[in-house]
Design a protein around this motif. Structure first.
Motif: not given
Ligand SMILES: [Zn+2]
Length: 442
Positions: A168-170, A21-25, A178-180, A172-174
């Protein structure tokens, strides 16, 4: 490319849990504001750390990391009107949690500060993005760190993460996304390494319609003119009249069946699909088990929206049997929560799994007129442990557009269920096809 043929159908399936998974803060001195996060300007600075430009021990030798990053930036630029202004820096580490330094860094350096971001989940997370914003939801900085403990590549090396998909995912966070909830989306939070299903992990290099809608809502659309954006508000009630809260709903393009957006209704039973292109949409709701009454997956209606218009769909859900619960999708003996990538013009043997899916006269279908389940191909597999597994053969018409499509199942007496975006049509080759259609115009 050499085509492989699947020689045996196995009845023994491996259930692959969250591959990674990805982490995002999201960091801010203020509370996270109610309004969505976005950059104030359409010009977003990105600083490439020198750590991306030299060989890294966890990146397959010969991989051009900068090229993968630039492709991922371009993917978003093409749909958002955002322009990334790329610079180079000797900086290696993410900014401190409490305050940014104003430089949006992309790094892979194994410095103490970066490693700390993965202290809880180094084995699971591919990358993480730390977003800084002010009290009005304006993003001021976003730092992307590729996990120094994971292996990356760009050539599909099995067991490694695909760099372009990850970035590409990261990115998107930039941009503040949010997550889909939709599997197959770039912003889906569950992400497969190369080798899941025995194929390359290129699925998330391509934006779903849902990713496109999400970024259009934030930044408007500038590439394709004036066909953006419409919205559809869906207001659902239960059969007894109470607001239907927490119901999974999704919108599909009526013509192709491609999933356009997905969400969950609020406490008031409302969800608004936004960022939609002009056109007609079919709206669906997923099965929902309640204490008093069960609600099977159902078609709620069709709505036509034009640019700048907002449609409304108010609907009372119909109750019925809803024991059939389809959650997993699989290929080549692996069952997952990921979307199965297939190619147009070919047919594949796909697995689905869940609870109460077996029985006489079980029917599997697609809402898309371009995807066909071959008659007589539905086969039940003995998996034990209360998990119900079926396989079927699906054929995609040669002109099926790139995108995600939903699988439906009807189990007599147990109701209707669906996996939203369970199959994703992609250009990169999934070699495990069963046959190749004749081209229409050779
Ligand atoms: Zn993420």
């Amino acid at each position: 490319m050499q085509k492989f043929r699947k020689l045996t159908l196995t009845a023994v399936l491996v259930l692959v849990h969250a591959a990674a998974s990805f982490g995002t803060s999201f960091e801010s001195s203020a509370e996270r504001p109610d309004q969505p996060l976005r950059w104030r300007s359409k010009v977003v600075p990105i600083a490439i750390s020198s750590s991306l430009l030299r060989p890294a021990p966890n990146v397959r030798s010969g991989t051009d990391i900068e090229a993968a990053l630039r492709r991922s930036l371009k993917t978003w630029e093409e749909v958002s009107g955002i322009e990334f202004r790329v610079t180079y820096t000797d900086r290696q580490s993410v900014s401190a949690q409490t305050s940014g330094d104003g430089i949006s860094l992309v790094t892979i350096a194994a410095t103490a500060e970066n490693v700390l971001l993965f202290s809880k989940n180094a084995l699971e997370v591919a990358a993480t993005t730390r977003v800084y914003y002010d009290g009005r939801g304006r993003i001021t900085e976003a730092d992307v760190v590729l996990n120094p403990y994971q292996q990356f590549s760009s050539d599909g090396t099995f067991g490694s993460f695909d760099l372009e998909s990850t970035l590409t995912h990261e990115i998107g966070h930039v941009l503040g996304l949010d997550h889909s909830p939709m599997r197959g989306s770039v912003m889906y939070d569950n992400f497969a390494k190369n080798g899941l299903f025995g194929i390359q992990g290129f699925l998330h290099r391509t934006l779903s319609e849902m990713d496109r809608a999400a970024v259009r809502v934030k930044y408007g659309q500038t590439d394709a003119g004036s066909d953006c954006c419409g919205s559809i508000a869906t207001r659902l009630t239960y059969p007894e009249g109470k607001p239907a809260a927490g119901v999974d709903v999704w919108a599909e393009e009526a013509e192709t069946g491609r999933v356009a957006a997905q969400g969950i209704t609020s406490a008031e039973g409302v969800f608004e699909f936004s960022g939609l292109k002009d056109g007609e949409y079919s709206i669906y709701s997923a099965r929902k088990e309640r204490s008093k009454r069960s609600i099977p997956a159902q078609h709620l209606g069709n709505v036509v929206v034009g640019s700048g218009e907002s449609g409304l769909l108010a609907k009372k859900l119909e109750s019925g049997p809803a024991q059939a619960d389809m959650k997993l999708t699989g290929l080549n003996g692996q069952l997952t929560y990921n979307s199965i990538p297939i190619n147009s013009g070919k047919s594949y043997t796909i697995y689905v799994g869940g609870a109460n899916l077996s029985g006489d006269d079980v029917s599997i279908s697609f809402s898309s007129p371009l995807l066909f389940v071959l008659p007589g191909s539905v086969t039940e597999h003995d998996y034990g442990e209360g998990l119900s597994v079926l396989s079927f053969e699906v054929a995609a018409a040669p002109d099926t557009p790139i995108g995600e499509y939903s699988i439906f199942i009807d189990v007599p007496g147990a109701g209707r269920a669906a996996v939203v975006g369970g199959v994703a049509v992609r250009e990169f080759i999934n070699p495990y096809s069963n046959l190749v259609f004749a081209e229409r115009n050779p």
